[in-house]
Enzyme design. Sequence first.
Site, mmCIF file in Angstrom:
data_model
loop_
_atom_site.group_PDB
_atom_site.id
_atom_site.type_symbol
_atom_site.label_atom_id
_atom_site.label_comp_id
_atom_site.label_asym_id
_atom_site.label_seq_id
_atom_site.Cartn_x
_atom_site.Cartn_y
_atom_site.Cartn_z
ATOM 1 N N GLY A 163 -12.685 38.138 -49.382
ATOM 2 C CA GLY A 163 -13.990 37.619 -50.238
ATOM 3 C C GLY A 163 -15.056 37.960 -49.328
ATOM 4 N N ARG A 206 -24.733 17.101 -54.633
ATOM 5 C CA ARG A 206 -23.493 17.186 -55.494
ATOM 6 C C ARG A 206 -22.627 15.883 -55.237
ATOM 7 N NH1 ARG A 206 -21.506 23.590 -54.426
ATOM 8 N NH2 ARG A 206 -23.191 24.137 -55.788
ATOM 9 N N LEU A 220 -21.905 30.747 -50.133
ATOM 10 C CA LEU A 220 -22.234 32.398 -50.150
ATOM 11 C C LEU A 220 -22.927 32.757 -48.697
ATOM 12 C CD1 LEU A 220 -23.355 32.932 -53.878
ATOM 13 C CD2 LEU A 220 -20.804 33.105 -52.796
#
Lengths: 245, 637, 251
Positions: B43, B331, B442
Amino acid sequence: MKLHLKIWRQVNNNSKGKFINYDVDNVSEHMSFLEMLDVLNEKLVHKGEDTISFDHDCREGICGSCGMMINGFAHGPGAGVATCQLHMRSFKDGDKIVIEPFRAKAFPVLKDLVVDRSAFDRILQKGGYISAKTGGIPDGNAIPVKKEDSETAMDAAACIGCGACVAACPNSSAMLFVSAKVSHLGLLPQGKIENKERVKKLVAAMDEEMFGSCTNTYACEAECPKEISITNIARLNKYFIKATL
Amino acid sequence: MINLNSNIPEGPLEKKWTNHKFNLKLVIPANRRKYNIIVVGTGLAGASAAASLAELGYNVHSFSYHESPRRAHSIAAQGGINAPKNYANDGDSIRRLFYDTIKGGDYRARESNVYRLAEVSGSIIDQCVAQGVPFARDYAGYLDNRSFGGAQVSRTFYARGQTGQQLLLGSYQALLRQIDEKKVTFYQRREMLDLVLHNGKARGIIARNLVTGKLEKYIADAVVLATGGYGNVYHLSTNAKASNATAIWRAHKRGALFANPCYTQIHPTCIPVSGDYQSKLTLMSESLRNDGRIWVPKKKDDNRKPNEIPESERDYYLERLYPSFGNLVPRDIASRRAKEICDNGFGVGTSKMSVYLDFENAINRLGKDAIAEKYGNLFDMYKQITSENPYKVPMRIYPAVHYTMGGLWVDYNLMGTIPGLFVLGEANFSDHGANRLGASALMQGLADGYFIAPYTISNYLATEKFDKLSIDNTSVTKVEKEVEQTISKLLSINGKITVYEFHETLGKIMWNNVGMARNKKGLQEAINKISELREEFWNNVKVVGRGDNINMQLEKAQRVADFIELGKLIATDALNREESCGGHFREEHQFNGEAKRDDKKFIYSAAWEYQGTNKKEKLHKEKLEFESVSLTQRSYK
Amino acid sequence: MIGEVFISPPKNNINTNNLVTAKIFSYFCNDKISEMNIFNSYLTSSVGKKILMSLTGLFLCSFLVVHVAGNLLLFKNDNGEAFELYSQLMSTNIFIRSIEIGLFFGFALHIYLGLHLWNQNRKLRPIGYKKYKLSENANFESRIIRLTAVFVLIFLVVHLRTFWFEGRFLGAPSIFELVKVSFQNNYYSWFYVLSMLLLSYHLKHGFQSAFQTLGLRNKKYLLILNLVSFIFWFIIPLLFASMPIYFLFRK
């Protein structure tokens, strides 16, 4: 609804495969196609039979793992979807569905519906990149990029490498895949520098991996889950001419 | 004896990384090719680390259970990546990104790591632009930004709704270049099943060739795990189907400490569950909250269609409760409020377990085309799945498990408690504390891979001496034998319950008892139930198929076996942490419905040590020191 | 230091099915096939072959324009006087004669490349699909391109035998008479008309396809390309087909 499936089964790369029929009941139209196969697989487990193998991972149409021929279409009927995004509402009660692996000499079948698409990696490995090393890079805003170019590059870069273009092409050509990468990098000022070398190397690698040549049927564009345009193929050709003349 | 030394360098916060880089030992270029490094996972973190290490001259061996590095789940990240470039001229700075991240993580992350993350994040954008990532641009050709939750500035760089894809393709291409130069060997369809230790150091892995079923032994001088998070413990999550905890869990069983497992992030904007057959949940990017407004009807059990409900009868509850951040609260808060609203009977949709995310205002204000340009692919994806058109009717969303802040414990050098075992990206616990801000995953993956691990791994190789080790050494063959036994056991149980059913049961326990709101009774119940489930699994699981070809049932069985054990640790950690912070919400500890931390007792990272099958794990504490921020109750009002 | 190394080796089944000409060229260039010089980059790569295919195709198209323009003289009501003059010019002018040689090479290369690519591509899907809905993804003319190619080739042989060979080598006194007689034959004329229909399909795909292969087909020029393409696949074959019909009904 009830469906009659005809699915390609093959133990491994060295063995011969064949079609086997399966019936699935109580399929909800809200299910995704892969969820329908999950349900079938659960039944097979309970019966003690080996499950149907198929590549899948993100199940939201971006990883490019899933891919099979469904009733003669790569990723099934409907435009702009990967197999995982195909929903059973595209089918009717009593439908017969033929499910086959993507077929191409360059994509050997590993088991059932699983094929090996690493030929794609080996193509890109030959130059599908900008040779920038980590570090020693100027500020991101140092080189402005025309918005239009950046958008067109992004359109091409959206390719997920699923192989549907090859599967749908009567010549098993990988031109759409390769041209998407050539366009993505070639349109950006950062990638232009290596453009000529890149296009020559990628085309040579594509031939070496046993992909066919393009006869402009444009079936690839019609089946691409990301709707990558065949304009990219024209662009690759243009770059190739520039690079070789 | 475990020594939790975080190796934070001396000096003021702003100078730590610069000083540390100077103090790190180097390997001279001519000697680098003598070292082998195993990198598991391709990844963002794995691919960028493998490529960067190979560029330095090390021999890198890169492993993936996929056919291609590009299939890693980083590819599915949508919204964007943060960097304090201040291109928007709105007062951003490294310090502000650092502060937002520490605060967003509810003061449960290591200050020095977070500062370093903010410091190197600017270079990531430069690096990615140079690699050809087609970030969004304005008409002058400069990079464009949007805003994300938990921040009052616009610092998120994006490539439509496919930022993760584009960034991953960038590092994938960098990796391919090294493969072609023969500096990286890529092993496709190999799943790491155990870690090999020799004289206390991580020296190799046992991997299963998923095509032939054969076990393979690999030896190197350092092992890097970049294998992602463990959200799939919850069965339904936004993680990819194959995402699993096996690599980090097996390393944990070999002695690597597991930190803060209970910090799981529930993402507020996901497409709600539609039926029992549901195989996974799909995330709708947080970036949608830039222009979308979240609301529910003011009346309970209102069955009218959304566009029949007049403005005055709608409750834009986030805007009402948090006027200064509005729809862009972090969140954890957005998720908790959505759960509360639905639990109180205001939810919408047939299941009443969703809320509206409405774009009507934005479409009227900016036009449909502008919205399509920003979020087109997300809208298409939503329509694909639900067959509803979000340009016309509001989206329906509900929270779902998305990211795990916890992971293997690492020091400032990203090395775990086993020397030579480096852990990068979501697999480690380092930077997000108890809650991760949007567009930071990221950032962390690439920071670790491009700009941190290459330095710290070089330092490790330069300072350690390595014994010669052959693959026939007992340290290797012993582990191989154990893995082999586990596999044959799984294939021979031939019980009655399928792997899928076990996973589903585990997921239900986790979601109900260790989900968005947790309490002592529920957690204890979960621990007991999971123990029973583990017993049942090893006696009654049914794994069909063979061991010598592709067998996805067998692959899943091993993953679920590890999820069950990890699930228990998550519950144990959640039970231990008698406070609420970020993604970990204990009903006993709240203040007006907001998380209430207990900084006296719990200002530490909980690092758990494996003690053997069915034994309670041992807790180690890494005390968190905050020098440059003062701890306050998080407020987004 | 690494233990057992299992790499999936890159497949070594390199496409050696290269053109003989490429080998000859590379012999003269003292160069290996794998190294790209201008000749072998065109003659050995799939894209290069396609480019040659389209260049020869367009060259042949240009011939069609001249041919149809000349043939329109058939419609002049002068009992073939102008047409006779024109065919005289065609067979004696040194410039035309040298172009003719080029035309032969063009045809030969176009046909050879077509066969060669077809032969290569057909091997690349050893196991076919049980169900394959190409018909819904690709248009009719692109799917039958090989069929139309074969038919046009047959037509060409017949056509050359009837007119060109007669005139050039067997010394037919009047080409106009030859045309008149041939076209007043029912079978011959309808074969001619059918051939033009298939040529039309061949050009419908081939013409725009050539521009795609030369990298000139993009959104900006699509409209103009489609217009020119229309002339080639509709107007020109129509004009050609109208000639036998004209003679047939003047019988």
